[in-house]
Enzyme design. Sequence first.
Site, PDB file in Angstrom:
ATOM      1  N   CYS A 100       0.814  -1.213   0.000  1.00 39.20           N
ATOM      2  CA  CYS A 100       0.000   0.000   0.000  1.00 39.20           C
ATOM      3  C   CYS A 100       0.844   1.259   0.000  1.00 39.20           C
ATOM      4  O   CYS A 100       0.389   2.322  -0.428  1.00 39.20           O
ATOM      5  CB  CYS A 100      -0.955  -0.001   1.194  1.00 39.20           C
ATOM      6  N   ASN A 101       2.077   1.164   0.486  1.00 41.99           N
ATOM      7  CA  ASN A 101       2.917   2.354   0.601  1.00 41.99           C
ATOM      8  C   ASN A 101       4.076   2.415  -0.379  1.00 41.99           C
ATOM      9  O   ASN A 101       4.757   3.437  -0.448  1.00 41.99           O
ATOM     10  CB  ASN A 101       3.483   2.471   2.021  1.00 41.99           C
ATOM     11  N   PRO A 132       6.458  -4.378  11.463  1.00 35.84           N
ATOM     12  CA  PRO A 132       6.959  -5.689  11.057  1.00 35.84           C
ATOM     13  C   PRO A 132       6.313  -6.268   9.799  1.00 35.84           C
ATOM     14  O   PRO A 132       6.843  -7.199   9.218  1.00 35.84           O
ATOM     15  CB  PRO A 132       6.612  -6.566  12.275  1.00 35.84           C
ATOM     16  N   GLU A 154      -3.777  -9.578   6.336  1.00 35.25           N
ATOM     17  CA  GLU A 154      -3.010  -9.357   7.564  1.00 35.25           C
ATOM     18  C   GLU A 154      -3.351  -8.023   8.228  1.00 35.25           C
ATOM     19  O   GLU A 154      -3.495  -7.940   9.446  1.00 35.25           O
ATOM     20  CB  GLU A 154      -1.511  -9.414   7.244  1.00 35.25           C
TER      21      GLU A 154
END
Length: 427
Positions: A49-50, A112, A189
């Site tokens: 996403c980043n 993480p 996740e």
Amino acid sequence: MLLVLGINHTTAEIAVREQVAFGSAQLGVALDELRSLPSVLEASILSTCNRTELYCVLHGGSEQTVLDWLAGFHRLPIEALRECTYHYREGEAARHMMRVACGLDSMVLGEPQILGQLKEAYHRAREQQSLGSDLERLFQHTFAVAKQVRSETGIGENPVSVAYAAVNLAGRIFDDIRRSRALLIGAGETIELVARHLKKAGIQGIIVANRTRERAQALADEVDGVAIGLDELQSALVCADVVISSTGSPMPMLGKGMVETALKARKHRPVFMVDIAVPRDIEPQVGELDDIFLYTIDDLNEVISENRRSRESAAAQAEEIIVSNVSAWQHERRIRGAGDLIRRHRQQAEGVREEAEAQALAQLAQGQDPETVIRRLSQQLTNRLLHGTTLRLREASGAQRQDLVAAAEELLLDAPTPALESERTPS
């Protein structure tokens, strides 16, 4: 040459990042295409996403080759990407990759999840057979560094993540989040983390919507929630005070019309929405509606920045570990490079030996004097093995390349000559 070319949350807004993101269904084709470029020997793609990052080993190409391919694959003008991409080569590329794995380049310092995403990118590249020895070893070295940083620093203390930031922001919007209900779209996740944070915060109810009903049910069972399919989103929106979405869909899951209908049924009670997905799951126009408070992943920066300070000391320690490991990786790589040269040199010498041996055996079979054959063989071996080196040394001396002459002296004259088998003393 090792190259990393990428775009992330610090160089481009979400509207740009979502255009260069690779969906799971695209990755196989993308890796095959990238690896098929004449100058690309190895390749792997990380898409989250980043960030979207391409890890390549090139021969004769440059970052422009990879940038042109990225723009072409997504059908974007090259100028739009050139302004917001970055690239690193060799040691700096390895350092960047290690920083990414340790969460030092993330929006949430030390988070993480990125390590798992990097491992997924590695396994996908292996499946597509787009990895070679260079990237294979770098990935393994990087994973070991990330493990060392986690065990030797406090970078992972005080849980901080995009999921945590989303729930934290929801807690600020509502006077008492325990009286609210949440609709979570997706079951990956990130949504799992969101669900756990919401349950810990004591939210009244959780609905999990996902394309695969079984996966939604597994998460819902974990947080005492309810599982639904994506076809039930319209009715679920009516009772949701909090909506958090993170899917891998290339198209929006919630449109303005669907949300307007839900608001009418809710009698315009406000809804807090966070779209963590890239590409976005919620149409930006939804944020124009009254009673809708829509945030994207970029809006979470303020919440996240408050949690960075607790990890900055650990991050400094992590940087030192990375610098040391980049040096170790470069040293190992140089040794491997010398090993390849040594193998090629030995193969060349072995070819000369086999040819001379065949000639000598043929002469012996013809009945020629063995002593004469052996003397001729030793002279031929000496001449053939030294011819190329001698010629190049003369050329280097004539060109005043004293660096090559000095290197040759150190390499060729200082090494001890091993004894023949018959001269060695039995142990």
